[in-house]
Design a protein around this motif. Structure first.
Motif, PDB file in Angstrom:
ATOM      1  N   GLY A   1      -2.424   3.426  -3.466  1.00  0.00           N
ATOM      2  CA  GLY A   1      -2.428   2.628  -2.240  1.00  0.00           C
ATOM      3  C   GLY A   1      -3.769   2.667  -1.548  1.00  0.00           C
ATOM      4  O   GLY A   1      -4.203   1.685  -0.951  1.00  0.00           O
ATOM      5  N   GLN A   2      -4.454   3.807  -1.642  1.00  0.00           N
ATOM      6  CA  GLN A   2      -5.782   3.916  -1.067  1.00  0.00           C
ATOM      7  C   GLN A   2      -6.765   3.028  -1.839  1.00  0.00           C
ATOM      8  O   GLN A   2      -7.637   2.411  -1.238  1.00  0.00           O
ATOM      9  CB  GLN A   2      -6.243   5.377  -1.051  1.00  0.00           C
ATOM     10  N   LEU A   3      -6.623   2.965  -3.151  1.00  0.00           N
ATOM     11  CA  LEU A   3      -7.453   2.046  -3.943  1.00  0.00           C
ATOM     12  C   LEU A   3      -7.179   0.606  -3.531  1.00  0.00           C
ATOM     13  O   LEU A   3      -8.108  -0.196  -3.400  1.00  0.00           O
ATOM     14  CB  LEU A   3      -7.170   2.208  -5.440  1.00  0.00           C
ATOM     15  N   TYR A   4      -5.926   0.275  -3.364  1.00  0.00           N
ATOM     16  CA  TYR A   4      -5.530  -1.063  -2.915  1.00  0.00           C
ATOM     17  C   TYR A   4      -6.198  -1.400  -1.581  1.00  0.00           C
ATOM     18  O   TYR A   4      -6.601  -2.532  -1.361  1.00  0.00           O
ATOM     19  CB  TYR A   4      -4.007  -1.106  -2.788  1.00  0.00           C
ATOM     20  N   ASN A   5      -6.325  -0.405  -0.722  1.00  0.00           N
ATOM     21  CA  ASN A   5      -6.966  -0.594   0.578  1.00  0.00           C
ATOM     22  C   ASN A   5      -8.489  -0.562   0.505  1.00  0.00           C
ATOM     23  O   ASN A   5      -9.156  -0.791   1.504  1.00  0.00           O
ATOM     24  CB  ASN A   5      -6.508   0.487   1.566  1.00  0.00           C
ATOM     25  N   GLY A   6      -9.041  -0.233  -0.649  1.00  0.00           N
ATOM     26  CA  GLY A   6     -10.492  -0.177  -0.800  1.00  0.00           C
ATOM     27  C   GLY A   6     -11.106   1.136  -0.354  1.00  0.00           C
ATOM     28  O   GLY A   6     -12.305   1.211  -0.113  1.00  0.00           O
ATOM     29  N   ARG A   7     -10.318   2.174  -0.244  1.00  0.00           N
ATOM     30  CA  ARG A   7     -10.805   3.486   0.206  1.00  0.00           C
ATOM     31  C   ARG A   7     -10.941   4.400  -1.019  1.00  0.00           C
ATOM     32  O   ARG A   7     -10.072   5.198  -1.317  1.00  0.00           O
ATOM     33  CB  ARG A   7      -9.851   4.063   1.238  1.00  0.00           C
TER      34      ARG A   7
ATOM     35  N   ALA B   1       1.610   7.890   1.041  1.00  0.00           N
ATOM     36  CA  ALA B   1       2.231   6.600   1.358  1.00  0.00           C
ATOM     37  C   ALA B   1       2.067   6.265   2.839  1.00  0.00           C
ATOM     38  O   ALA B   1       1.738   5.127   3.192  1.00  0.00           O
ATOM     39  CB  ALA B   1       3.704   6.603   0.968  1.00  0.00           C
ATOM     40  N   ILE B   2       2.276   7.247   3.703  1.00  0.00           N
ATOM     41  CA  ILE B   2       2.146   7.019   5.141  1.00  0.00           C
ATOM     42  C   ILE B   2       0.714   6.660   5.515  1.00  0.00           C
ATOM     43  O   ILE B   2       0.478   5.713   6.276  1.00  0.00           O
ATOM     44  CB  ILE B   2       2.629   8.251   5.933  1.00  0.00           C
ATOM     45  N   THR B   3      -0.250   7.395   4.971  1.00  0.00           N
ATOM     46  CA  THR B   3      -1.644   7.116   5.320  1.00  0.00           C
ATOM     47  C   THR B   3      -2.096   5.756   4.783  1.00  0.00           C
ATOM     48  O   THR B   3      -2.844   5.041   5.458  1.00  0.00           O
ATOM     49  CB  THR B   3      -2.592   8.224   4.829  1.00  0.00           C
ATOM     50  N   ALA B   4      -1.646   5.387   3.594  1.00  0.00           N
ATOM     51  CA  ALA B   4      -2.003   4.073   3.044  1.00  0.00           C
ATOM     52  C   ALA B   4      -1.384   2.954   3.883  1.00  0.00           C
ATOM     53  O   ALA B   4      -2.032   1.944   4.169  1.00  0.00           O
ATOM     54  CB  ALA B   4      -1.538   3.959   1.597  1.00  0.00           C
TER      55      ALA B   4
ATOM     56  N   ALA C   1       0.836  -1.209   0.000  1.00  0.00           N
ATOM     57  CA  ALA C   1       0.000   0.000   0.000  1.00  0.00           C
ATOM     58  C   ALA C   1       0.866   1.251   0.000  1.00  0.00           C
ATOM     59  O   ALA C   1       0.605   2.207  -0.728  1.00  0.00           O
ATOM     60  CB  ALA C   1      -0.936   0.002   1.203  1.00  0.00           C
ATOM     61  N   ALA C   2       1.928   1.247   0.803  1.00  0.00           N
ATOM     62  CA  ALA C   2       2.806   2.414   0.892  1.00  0.00           C
ATOM     63  C   ALA C   2       3.552   2.658  -0.416  1.00  0.00           C
ATOM     64  O   ALA C   2       3.623   3.792  -0.895  1.00  0.00           O
ATOM     65  CB  ALA C   2       3.800   2.236   2.035  1.00  0.00           C
ATOM     66  N   VAL C   3       4.090   1.608  -1.002  1.00  0.00           N
ATOM     67  CA  VAL C   3       4.847   1.761  -2.249  1.00  0.00           C
ATOM     68  C   VAL C   3       3.934   2.242  -3.377  1.00  0.00           C
ATOM     69  O   VAL C   3       4.302   3.138  -4.144  1.00  0.00           O
ATOM     70  CB  VAL C   3       5.553   0.437  -2.632  1.00  0.00           C
ATOM     71  N   LEU C   4       2.748   1.657  -3.468  1.00  0.00           N
ATOM     72  CA  LEU C   4       1.809   2.083  -4.509  1.00  0.00           C
ATOM     73  C   LEU C   4       1.474   3.566  -4.365  1.00  0.00           C
ATOM     74  O   LEU C   4       1.474   4.306  -5.351  1.00  0.00           O
ATOM     75  CB  LEU C   4       0.519   1.252  -4.444  1.00  0.00           C
TER      76      LEU C   4
END
Length: 71
Positions: free
Chosen positions: A18-24, A55-58, A7-10
């Motif tokens: 990374g937020q998309l990866y997390n579903g947000r 990156a930090i928030t993801a 998530a951070a790298v994305l």
């Protein structure tokens, strides 16, 4: 299971990914709009800040919520 590192790298390379990866989805849309605006609005001076913060928030979200089915 979500991987915080992924998530951070994305989000570091493409803020919002990374937020998309997390579903947000709403957070992702925010970063997709905010980051280019920050790059253009400051002449590139503060654009890197958006990459780091995204990156930090993801990373933090993925670490706190490792299982998507429990969101």
């Amino acid at each position: 299971m979500r991987n915080p590192g992924t998530a951070a790298v994305l989000s570091f390379f493409v803020p919002g990914l990374g937020q998309l990866y997390n579903g947000r989805w709403m957070r992702a849309i925010f970063w997709f709009i905010f980051t280019p605006g920050l790059w253009l609005g400051t002449g590139g001076f503060f654009g890197w800040v958006a990459h780091v913060v995204a990156a930090i928030t993801a990373y933090r979200y993925a670490r706190r919520h490792p299982h998507p089915e429990f969101d």
